[in-house]
Design an enzyme around this catalytic site. Structure first.
Site: not given
Lengths: 561, 561
Positions: A77, A79, A100, A111, A279, A307, A387, A415
Site C-alpha cells: 500500500k 509502495t 506515516r 518488516k 491502524a 491495513f 508481483f 515497485w
C-alpha cells in the site's frame, strides 16, 4: 514485498538514487528557505509560521489509498501510494504524498523498513526508518514523563486519590518487546514507589501519538493532552492530565514533533511523512497537520490509511475526515493476486504458484471492501499491484472480474518501474476524481457508543452482531454517564480478517464481534473498542530483522529492506 | 544556581540572546558547510569525513573543570566552564568548550536545565535541554532493542543457555522513574515471555552511553558494543552482545549519535556538546569524539567532568585520559562559599547567611580535592564562583586562605557578567598552563581490581580502608579469572561526600568504603564498583520541575531554568 534476483534490494535502490537538496523540493511547492527547519540536507520540518501563512490557500484534492485484508508481508500500500504520487507528477499534475512515519518496532522486528519499496520509495530511507526527525522519540518521552508523574503522585501522597488498580495510562517503548506486556512495578520497599500491575504498549499505540496526529495546532495539542484520562479515583471518577498539571511540559516535549516533515520520493515528488499510529490498535493515518498542509501546497494529495478498508479507511472516514473537515475525493483499494489467493484458501507458502480457483474465490474479500467504500458515497479505483510471481492468467481473471462487475481498476507496476508503472492507475484515479459524489460518514456522533460499534461491525465487517463482555457493558454505561457518548469509535481489531478472528479469511459470514474492553481516549477524541485478542505490544519473531542489520565503517547502512 | 530579583531567568536571557547561524560559528574554527549536518539553523553535527580530515592536525591544550563536593543545586561547574571559554576568547585566544548533553531526567525532575546559567550558557538552551539532536533517544533505543532481543532469545528457545536470573543488562528510560527500579516482567503466561526480575536504569547510566563516549570511531563503537556482557549462562560463563549477533543493528541505531554536536555560547564561543554519562554511576564526561575534535579545532579546550574531583576528575584522569591519549594541561577546581559553608556544618536552609567559622572549617573539603589533583601531577587553579549572597568578609576569608596556602585562585562572576566576569580566572589558568608538570595516573592497569579500588578509596576519598561484600569478593575473584583484571575501575559513589555516606560532609576521616557489587562493562572497558546505596535510577521530587514548564501557542518555551 517481492524479491527478484535481477533487481537490487530496496536499500540498494535507495542508496543509488540521487536526491535533490530539500530546499529545492520545498521551492517547487512554494516554500522558501525560511519556512524550513533542516535536519541534514534532505529532511526538513515545516515551520508553524509557514503553516499559518497557508491557512487561506485553496485546498487540493485528496486521494485515500486503502486495501483488502493484507497478508503478513503487506500488499504494498505504501509502495502504491508513493508510485501513484510519482505517476501523477509524470502526468504533469502538482501532486504530493502524505504518509506515516515507520515505528522502529516493526523495522527491527518483521518488516525491516516501511518507506515503500523498489522504485517507489521515500528517501532518505535509512533515516526515515531509523530515528528520522525524532518525532516518535518525543512521543515516547512525553508518554513516559506522564507515567513517571503519575507514579510519583502516588508515592508523594496521592492528592488526587488515584486508585493504583485503575490506572489506564501505560508506559511505552518503540520496540517489539513482549516481556513488557504484563509487569509489576514499584517493588523493593517504601522508597521505591507504590507496587502495582502495569504494562507497556508500543509507542505508536500511545494516545499521545493519536493526539499529535489529530491536533490542528499547538494550542489544540495542549488542550487535547490536558483532556487525556489517565485512570480513575477510588470513587471511580476519571482523572485527567489537566488535574496533574503536566500538559505544559508534555506540549513542550512535543512542540517540534508537531511540525510536519518534508522529504522526497526517488522521483523527487515532495512527501510529508508525519505521525504513525497503527491502524489495528489506533486510527492509522498520518497527521492532520501534514494532510492539511499538503492540501494547501498541491493540487493532488495521495495519502494512506493502514491495513484494509475495514480498519484504516473506516477510521479515516469516520474520525479523521471530521478532524480535517474534508473527505477524500476518491479511494484507491490495493489488491494483490497473492492476497486474493490467500483469501481463497491457498496456503501461505504456496502463493507463488498459479491458482485460479483460489483467486476467484478470494475476490469476495475485495468485493466487501468495495461495498464499504461505496457505502460512504465515494468513487474508487481498484489498484492491481502486480508481483513478478503473478501469472498472466491470474491477471486476466482479475481484470475480467472487474470489467464484469463494472469496477474501475488500474494495473500498477510501480515497485519495478516507479511512477512510469503507475500511469494506468493514475489515469483511472483522475477520472474517478471527476465523478460526482456525496460523502456521508457511516454513523452520526449522536448515536450511542453501543450503536456506533454495532454499525461498524455489521456494515463494515459484515458481522451478524456484536457481543459485549460484562466489563465492556459496564464501561459503556459508565462512559455515557461521564458524558463521553458523542465521541466516535476507534475499533481495535486484527488486520488479517474482516472479523475479529485472524484465521477467518475471505468474506466470513455468520460471525459475531466480541468487544472485550472499552478505553477512553478523550485527548484523541475517540473511544477505543478492543475486540478479540488484539495486542498493543507486538513481539519479536524467532529471527528479528535486527540481526541482519549493519553499518559500514563509513556509516553506510545495510540490511534494511 | 543563584537568583537575583533584578536579573532575568536563564531562559529569558537565552531567548534574548542573538545567535549566529551555526555555519558562521563553524567557519570560525575552519569547518565548511560540507562538514556539517544541520539540525535547524543553530545546531549541527560534524561529519565523519571532517573528523577524519582533522586526524593529522595539531592538538590544543586541555583544561579540565572539576569542583569540590557539591550541594544538591550544584556549584555552577557548567556555568564556569562556559564562562571560562568565553573569557579566554575575550583575551584573544582560540578557545572552545566541550561539555555533556543534559539528561531529560534531571531536567524534568530537580534541575530544570543543565546548559550553564545566567550570561554563561550554551544555546539554543531549550533544544539542548529537551531532545537536542536525539543522541540520548538513540541510546535509549539501542539499549532497549538489545533488552528486547535478550528476552526474545529466552522466549524463542534460549540457544545461548542464558540464565534468566543472571541477566545484568537492564532496560533504560530517560526519565526519573523510581517505580521502575525493581520490576517483574514477562508475566501473563507462555505467550508473553519468560517471567523474571528486572529493573530500569536512567539512560545516561546505560553502558551504551559510556561506550558512545569512549569510542574513537564507528568501527571502535561496533567492537565495543560487541564486547558488552549482558549476563551469564547457567554455567556462569559471560554472554556478550557479539554472541547474540546484534552489534550491527545497535551500531546502525547509533551511527548519527556518534557525531559531535556543534553549538555556541551566548558570546558565540563554539561549543561541542556530546554524550552525557552521569559521574556518580558512570564515568561522567563528554565524548572522546568531541574532546579530540575540539583539540584539533582550537588552541584551548575547556571541558568538564561531573560532580567533585573525587568522582568526575578521578575518572577523567584514570579512564578518559587513557582513551584520548592526552592528559589535561591544567585543572580548575570550582568552589562556592555556599558549599564550603555547608561542608563546615551550616544548615542547607541558612547558606544565604554569613558564617565565617563554617566557611573556615569547610575549607578542608577544598583542601582534599586540591591534594587529589596534585597527586596526579597537574597544575590547578581554584575558581571562586561568586554568588550574590556571598559577603565581602567571606570572599576575603577564602582569598586569604588561598594566599596563605599558596593556592592559585581566580574570582569568577560569569553567571552575572558572562566572559567579562571570568577574565581573572582565565588569566590564572593561562599561567597554570605554562607550569611544567608531569602527569601520572593514580594506578597502573596491571594492579589487581581490588588494589585499584583500594588505591582510589584511600588516596582520593581519604578512606582508611575498603570493605567488600561477600558478593563483591566472589565477583572480583571471578572477574580476574575471566581475564578482566587489567581494566580500570569506574567507582559509583554519592557525589555529596568524599565518603560513600552522603551525610558525611567536610573532609571525613576514619571511614571505610563499602563495595556492594561489581559490574562488568567490557564495552566501556571498565569495571564498575558500586558503593553504599548509589542509585542508577533517580526519583522525582515532590514538585517536579516539569510542573512549571509550558510552551506558548507560538512555540516559545517557558519554565526551563
Amino acid at each position: 514485498m517481492t524479491t527478484n534476483k535481477t533487481v537490487l534490494s530496496d536499500i540498494e535502490i535507495a542508496q543509488h538514487s540521487k536526491m535533490q537538496p530539500i530546499t529545492t523540493i520545498a521551492n517547487g511547492i512554494g516554500l522558501s528557505e525560511n519556512d524550513l527547519e533542516h535536519y541534514g540536507q534532505y529532511k526538513a520540518k515545516i515551520s508553524f509560521d509557514a503553516i499559518k501563512r497557508l491557512k487561506t490557500a485553496q485546498q487540493g484534492r485528496l486521494i485515500l489509498v486503502s486495501s483488502i485484508n493484507p497478508t503478513p508481508a503487506g500488499e504494498g500500500k505504501s509502495t502504491v501510494t508513493v508510485g501513484l504520487g510519482d505517476a501523477l507528477r509524470k502526468l504533469g499534475k502538482n501532486a504530493m504524498i502524505a504518509m506515516r512515519e515507520p515505528s522502529l518496532g516493526p523495522v527491527m522486528g518483521v518488516k525491516g523498513g516501511a518507506t515503500g519499496g523498489g522504485y517507489a520509495q521515500v528517501l532518505p530511507m535509512e533515516d526515515i526508518n531509523l530515528h528520522f526527525t525524532g518525532d516518535i522519540h518525543a512521543i515516547t518521552s512525553a508518554n513516559n514523563t506522564l507515567a513517571a508523574i503519575i507514579d510519583n503522585h502516588l508515592h508523594q501522597g496521592n492528592k488526587c486519590n488515584i486508585d493504583p488498580r485503575r490506572i489506564i495510562w501505560k508506559r511505552v517503548i518503540d520496540i517489539n518487546d513482549r516481556a513488557l506486556r504484563n509487569v509489576v512495578i514499584g517493588l523493593g520497599g517504601p522508597v521505591q514507589g507504590v507496587p502495582r500491575e502495569d504494562g507497556f504498549d508500543i509507542t505508536v499505540a500511545s494516545e499521545i501519538m493519536a493526539v499529535l496526529c489529530l491536533a490542528s495546532d499547538l494550542e489544540d495539542l495542549k488542550r487535547r493532552l490536558s483532556l487525556m484520562v489517565i485512570g480513575f479515583t477510588y470513587d471511580k471518577e476519571p482523572v485527567t492530565v489537566g488535574e496533574l498539571g503536566v500538559e505544559g511540559a508534555l506540549t513542550l516535549l512535543l512542540k517540534d514533533a508537531l511540525k510536519p516533515n518534508l522529504v522526497q520520493t526517488i522521483e523527487q515528488t515532495p512527501a510529508l511523512i508525519h505521525g504513525g499510529p497503527f491502524a489495528n490498535i489506533a486510527h492509522g493515518c498520518n497527521s492532520v497537520m501534514a494532510t492539511k498542509t499538503a492540501l494547501k501546497l498541491s493540487d493532488y494529495v495521495v495519502t494512506e490509511a493502514g491495513f484494509g478498508a475495514d480498519l484504516g479507511a473506516e477510521k479515516f472516514l469516520n474520525i479523521k475526515t471530521r478532524a480535517i473537515e474534508k473527505n477524500p475525493d476518491a479511494v484507491v483499494i490495493v489488491a494483490t493476486i497473492r492476497a486474493l489467493k490467500m483469501h481463497g484458501g491457498q496456503a501461505k507458502g504456496e502463493l507463488v504458484n498459479e491458482n485460479l480457483p483460489a483467486l476467484q474465490s478470494g475476490l469476495e474479500n475485495l468485493k466487501k471492501h468495495i461495498e464499504t467504500v461505496q457505502s460512504f458515497g465515494l468513487p474508487f479505483v481498484v489498484a492491481i499491484n502486480r508481483f513478478h510471481t503473478d501469472t498472466q492468467a491470474e491477471i486476466d481473471l482479475l481484470q475480467n472480474w472487474c470489467k464484469i462487475q463494472g469496477v474501475p481498476y488500474g494495473l500498477t507496476e510501480v515497485w519495478e518501474k516507479g511512477g512510469a508503472g503507475g500511469i494506468d492507475l493514475a489515469e483511472q484515479v483522475l477520472s474517478a476524481l471527476d465523478e460526482e459524489h456525496s460523502f456521508q460518514p457511516l454513523y452520526s456522533l449522536e448515536d450511542s457508543l453501543k450503536s456506533k460499534i454495532e454499525t461498524i461491525a455489521t456494515n463494515v465487517y459484515g458481522a451478524k452482531g456484536v457481543s459485549f463482555s460484562s466489563k465492556a457493558e459496564k464501561q459503556l454505561l459508565q462512559f455515557e454517564q461521564y458524558g463521553w457518548g458523542a465521541l466516535p469509535i476507534c475499533m481495535a481489531k486484527t488486520q488479517y480478517s474482516l472479523s475479529d478472528d485472524a484465521s477467518l479469511l475471505g468474506r466470513p459470514t455468520d460471525f459475531t464481534i466480541e468487544i472485550r474492553e472499552i478505553i477512553p481516549k478523550l485527548g484523541a477524541g475517540f473511544i477505543v473498542a478492543l475486540t478479540g485478542n488484539v495486542m498493543t505490544m507486538p513481539g519479536l519473531p524467532k529471527k528479528p530483522a535486527a540481526l541482519q542489520m549493519d553499518v559500514t565503517n563509513e556509516g553506510k547502512a545495510t540490511g534494511l529492506f
